[in-house]
Design an enzyme around this catalytic site. Sequence first.
Site, PDB file in Angstrom:
ATOM      1  N   ASP A 191      -5.016  -8.402 -20.344  1.00  0.00           N
ATOM      2  CA  ASP A 191      -5.190  -7.129 -19.650  1.00  0.00           C
ATOM      3  C   ASP A 191      -6.306  -6.327 -20.325  1.00  0.00           C
ATOM      4  O   ASP A 191      -6.214  -5.116 -20.461  1.00  0.00           O
ATOM      5  CB  ASP A 191      -3.879  -6.343 -19.657  1.00  0.00           C
ATOM      6  CG  ASP A 191      -3.884  -5.201 -18.649  1.00  0.00           C
ATOM      7  OD1 ASP A 191      -4.739  -5.219 -17.742  1.00  0.00           O
ATOM      8  OD2 ASP A 191      -3.053  -4.280 -18.779  1.00  0.00           O
ATOM      9  N   LYS A 194     -12.248  -7.674 -18.104  1.00  0.00           N
ATOM     10  CA  LYS A 194     -12.042  -8.745 -17.126  1.00  0.00           C
ATOM     11  C   LYS A 194     -13.031  -9.895 -17.309  1.00  0.00           C
ATOM     12  O   LYS A 194     -12.696 -11.048 -17.012  1.00  0.00           O
ATOM     13  CB  LYS A 194     -12.125  -8.194 -15.701  1.00  0.00           C
ATOM     14  CG  LYS A 194     -11.247  -6.955 -15.462  1.00  0.00           C
ATOM     15  CD  LYS A 194      -9.833  -7.107 -16.012  1.00  0.00           C
ATOM     16  CE  LYS A 194      -9.121  -5.775 -16.088  1.00  0.00           C
ATOM     17  NZ  LYS A 194      -7.833  -5.864 -16.826  1.00  0.00           N
ATOM     18  N   ASP A 219      -3.459  -9.771 -15.609  1.00  0.00           N
ATOM     19  CA  ASP A 219      -3.387  -8.602 -14.738  1.00  0.00           C
ATOM     20  C   ASP A 219      -4.746  -8.338 -14.086  1.00  0.00           C
ATOM     21  O   ASP A 219      -5.783  -8.802 -14.559  1.00  0.00           O
ATOM     22  CB  ASP A 219      -2.963  -7.375 -15.560  1.00  0.00           C
ATOM     23  CG  ASP A 219      -2.662  -6.171 -14.688  1.00  0.00           C
ATOM     24  OD1 ASP A 219      -2.392  -6.356 -13.478  1.00  0.00           O
ATOM     25  OD2 ASP A 219      -2.703  -5.033 -15.202  1.00  0.00           O
ATOM     26  N   ASN A 220      -4.722  -7.585 -12.997  1.00  0.00           N
ATOM     27  CA  ASN A 220      -5.941  -7.129 -12.303  1.00  0.00           C
ATOM     28  C   ASN A 220      -6.829  -8.269 -11.839  1.00  0.00           C
ATOM     29  O   ASN A 220      -8.059  -8.159 -11.847  1.00  0.00           O
ATOM     30  CB  ASN A 220      -6.761  -6.198 -13.216  1.00  0.00           C
ATOM     31  CG  ASN A 220      -6.006  -4.958 -13.648  1.00  0.00           C
ATOM     32  OD1 ASN A 220      -5.920  -4.677 -14.835  1.00  0.00           O
ATOM     33  ND2 ASN A 220      -5.447  -4.231 -12.699  1.00  0.00           N
ATOM     34  N   GLU A 249      -2.265  -0.515 -10.044  1.00  0.00           N
ATOM     35  CA  GLU A 249      -1.338   0.443 -10.633  1.00  0.00           C
ATOM     36  C   GLU A 249      -1.395   1.826  -9.973  1.00  0.00           C
ATOM     37  O   GLU A 249      -2.448   2.441  -9.850  1.00  0.00           O
ATOM     38  CB  GLU A 249      -1.580   0.589 -12.145  1.00  0.00           C
ATOM     39  CG  GLU A 249      -3.039   0.607 -12.563  1.00  0.00           C
ATOM     40  CD  GLU A 249      -3.565  -0.774 -12.922  1.00  0.00           C
ATOM     41  OE1 GLU A 249      -4.423  -0.835 -13.816  1.00  0.00           O
ATOM     42  OE2 GLU A 249      -3.123  -1.774 -12.329  1.00  0.00           O
TER      43      GLU A 249
END
Length: 264
Positions: A191, A194, A219-220, A249
């Site tokens: 997380d 990226k 995540d993401n 989120e």
Amino acid sequence: MWLTLVYSCAGGAAVLYILYRWLIPTAVQYHGALSLIWHDVIVERLLDTLTQTTRPQRLLSAVQKNATRGDPGSVVKAIDHFCRSKEWAMNVGDEKGAILDSVVCEVNPATVLELGTYCGYSTVRIASLLPPGARLLTLEFNPDYAAIARQVITWAGLEDKVQLVEGASGNWIPKMKEHFGVKTFDLVFLDHWKDRYLTDTKLLEECGLLRQGSVLLADNVICPGTPDYLDYVRGSDRYESHYFKSHLEYTKAEDGLEKSVFLG
């Protein structure tokens, strides 16, 4: 004349407040890129300037005001309330947090690596679910974020389960075995930056920090997005991957978590 000016200023201020508090957040909540620009750039910079504090500092104040010391659940609840009702922040969030919780419980890890601590929200979620004797190493590049995260983790009463390390993941991953006595990680939560997901995954492989059955949870992967990472774990015969569809989120924009089991 003065009365008219006062009414005009008051009316203008009311319009600006309505735009800031309701209309613009409502308009951008279904679009990930616009949500990030609004919440993570415009609003954050505005509030930092007006309050002379940072978003992590404001988040910490909300925890200290509303959460019970030694109660991880109340810390998570306080942060979620802050992010939904006061000010957006780039935690994994309550919706994806429930997916994170389920994966942690499923894996029941003895060793966990978190890449990207930020203010410690996901750290608290993970650490609160770990079995006795388990270890969580969490890496944070930004020293200001790390300072806040330490206080959040301590407020939750989880400092004995968590070791927070400051520095770049690319520098620390090759040192894990030597510095922390870790053989392999049962669970890795990605997380952080990226564009580091794929690089650090390959580095974990090269350093022998993944065993057969180790789980990567990223995540993401949709917003902001990690297309090169997804291509790798979905196309490699070394991984078995599953996508958990969710939302960015505290918004309605699509995002999700990618769970990838290392097959060796």
